[in-house]
Design a protein around this motif. Sequence first.
Motif, PDB file in Angstrom:
ATOM      1  N   ASP A 167      -7.915  -8.412  -2.169  1.00 51.13           N
ATOM      2  CA  ASP A 167      -8.790  -7.245  -2.084  1.00 51.13           C
ATOM      3  C   ASP A 167      -8.109  -5.946  -2.487  1.00 51.13           C
ATOM      4  N   GLY A 168      -6.969  -6.071  -3.180  1.00 51.36           N
ATOM      5  CA  GLY A 168      -6.349  -4.890  -3.757  1.00 51.36           C
ATOM      6  C   GLY A 168      -5.235  -4.264  -2.947  1.00 51.36           C
ATOM      7  N   ASP A 169      -5.050  -4.675  -1.691  1.00 50.37           N
ATOM      8  CA  ASP A 169      -3.934  -4.124  -0.946  1.00 50.37           C
ATOM      9  C   ASP A 169      -2.668  -4.911  -1.273  1.00 50.37           C
ATOM     10  N   ALA A 170      -1.516  -4.331  -0.976  1.00 49.44           N
ATOM     11  CA  ALA A 170      -0.232  -4.983  -1.250  1.00 49.44           C
ATOM     12  C   ALA A 170       0.315  -5.567   0.039  1.00 49.44           C
ATOM     13  N   LEU A 171       1.038  -6.664  -0.087  1.00 49.40           N
ATOM     14  CA  LEU A 171       1.605  -7.324   1.090  1.00 49.40           C
ATOM     15  C   LEU A 171       2.883  -6.603   1.512  1.00 49.40           C
ATOM     16  N   LEU A 172       2.687  -5.442   2.089  1.00 48.51           N
ATOM     17  CA  LEU A 172       3.761  -4.530   2.462  1.00 48.51           C
ATOM     18  C   LEU A 172       3.977  -4.595   3.968  1.00 48.51           C
ATOM     19  N   GLU A 173       5.226  -4.792   4.387  1.00 50.16           N
ATOM     20  CA  GLU A 173       5.497  -4.943   5.815  1.00 50.16           C
ATOM     21  C   GLU A 173       5.721  -3.602   6.517  1.00 50.16           C
ATOM     22  N   ASP A 174       6.512  -2.727   5.912  1.00 52.62           N
ATOM     23  CA  ASP A 174       6.884  -1.478   6.587  1.00 52.62           C
ATOM     24  C   ASP A 174       5.937  -0.355   6.163  1.00 52.62           C
ATOM     25  N   THR A 175       5.068   0.042   7.071  1.00 49.41           N
ATOM     26  CA  THR A 175       4.146   1.151   6.796  1.00 49.41           C
ATOM     27  C   THR A 175       4.423   2.332   7.728  1.00 49.41           C
ATOM     28  N   THR A 176       5.612   2.350   8.295  1.00 56.67           N
ATOM     29  CA  THR A 176       6.001   3.405   9.236  1.00 56.67           C
ATOM     30  C   THR A 176       5.901   4.782   8.571  1.00 56.67           C
ATOM     31  N   GLY A 177       5.285   5.706   9.263  1.00 56.50           N
ATOM     32  CA  GLY A 177       5.243   7.080   8.791  1.00 56.50           C
ATOM     33  C   GLY A 177       4.179   7.389   7.765  1.00 56.50           C
ATOM     34  N   PHE A 178       3.403   6.369   7.359  1.00 54.60           N
ATOM     35  CA  PHE A 178       2.369   6.636   6.360  1.00 54.60           C
ATOM     36  C   PHE A 178       1.272   7.497   6.974  1.00 54.60           C
ATOM     37  N   ARG A 179       0.842   8.513   6.248  1.00 54.81           N
ATOM     38  CA  ARG A 179      -0.182   9.442   6.742  1.00 54.81           C
ATOM     39  C   ARG A 179      -1.522   9.097   6.099  1.00 54.81           C
ATOM     40  N   ILE A 180      -2.546   8.918   6.929  1.00 51.05           N
ATOM     41  CA  ILE A 180      -3.872   8.590   6.408  1.00 51.05           C
ATOM     42  C   ILE A 180      -4.712   9.855   6.295  1.00 51.05           C
ATOM     43  N   ALA A 181      -5.696   9.812   5.421  1.00 52.49           N
ATOM     44  CA  ALA A 181      -6.525  10.993   5.160  1.00 52.49           C
ATOM     45  C   ALA A 181      -7.882  10.848   5.847  1.00 52.49           C
ATOM     46  N   PRO A 182      -8.354  11.894   6.497  1.00 56.72           N
ATOM     47  CA  PRO A 182      -9.693  11.860   7.096  1.00 56.72           C
ATOM     48  C   PRO A 182     -10.748  12.195   6.044  1.00 56.72           C
TER      49      PRO A 182
END
Length: 292
Positions: A167-182
């Motif tokens: 579905d287009g996402d990457a199999l990434l393990e470390d997502t620490t600190g990622f900032r999401i947008a409202p």
Amino acid sequence: MSLAAPAVGPALDRALGVLGGRPLVALTGAGLSTDSGIPDYRGPGSPARTPMTDDEFRSGEPARRRYWARSHVGWARMCRAQPNPGHRAMATLEWAGVLRGVITQNVDGLHRAAGSRAVIDLHGRIADVVCLGCRQVTPRDALQERLAALNPGFATAAGTRIETAPDGDALLEDTTGFRIAPCAACGGVLKPDVVFFGANVPRDRVVRAYALVDGLAPDAGGGALLVAGSSLTVMSGLRFVRHAQRSGIPVVIVNRGRTRGDEFASVLVDGGCSEVLPVVAAAAAGALGAGG
């Protein structure tokens, strides 16, 4: 007319006999897009995957951070995918007046990119983003720019060896600190405008899809349902195959490997969509030329 692969030839000839001279509706799945570089969940040789469910996404910010971080990295690859010969064959069938419409379980938008217009995106489109608060729908590209500004260098730091999920996402393990947008309009939670696992397909899409299939019934003039690249494992697609079979509508399945709907099919073609569908389109075009 048959393909070079001997195992496919006889089945394909039978399929052409069923499909020839009839209006068609297509039901497509992830196996149609694998030759465009988008992996599938259940095809032969596919590794076990655990996609995010709807409940998990709605459970809180940690799950949403994980999803959007992985999607941020994977989107750049997903948006570069191009239609393959199978998608183009479907568009050719529509242009020829043979294919009345496509019901697709895919979210990649490649049917429209290939030129198909009568498309029901059963599970939505990954190129759209919806706010769970105000319901505004915005382009995924715009969100990508916002995420890049909030997380400079994140995608680059992830590297190029990260595997892309279906579905287009990457199999990434470390997502620490990622900032999401409202949501830019109301500050609400943004979600890709797709049906996650565990959620229901919007009722209006289901109704339109059933109506498309019903138009193939013998008392409506007759036609056939062509299933391409779907294992039919989930009920969202299988229900249309079962409905067609109960209504006396022939079903032809083109897929690599077995499907959950094999017992309902008139003909099974064990082959790749990129190889088989152009033959179907060419046969239809030939029949139209002979008739003209």
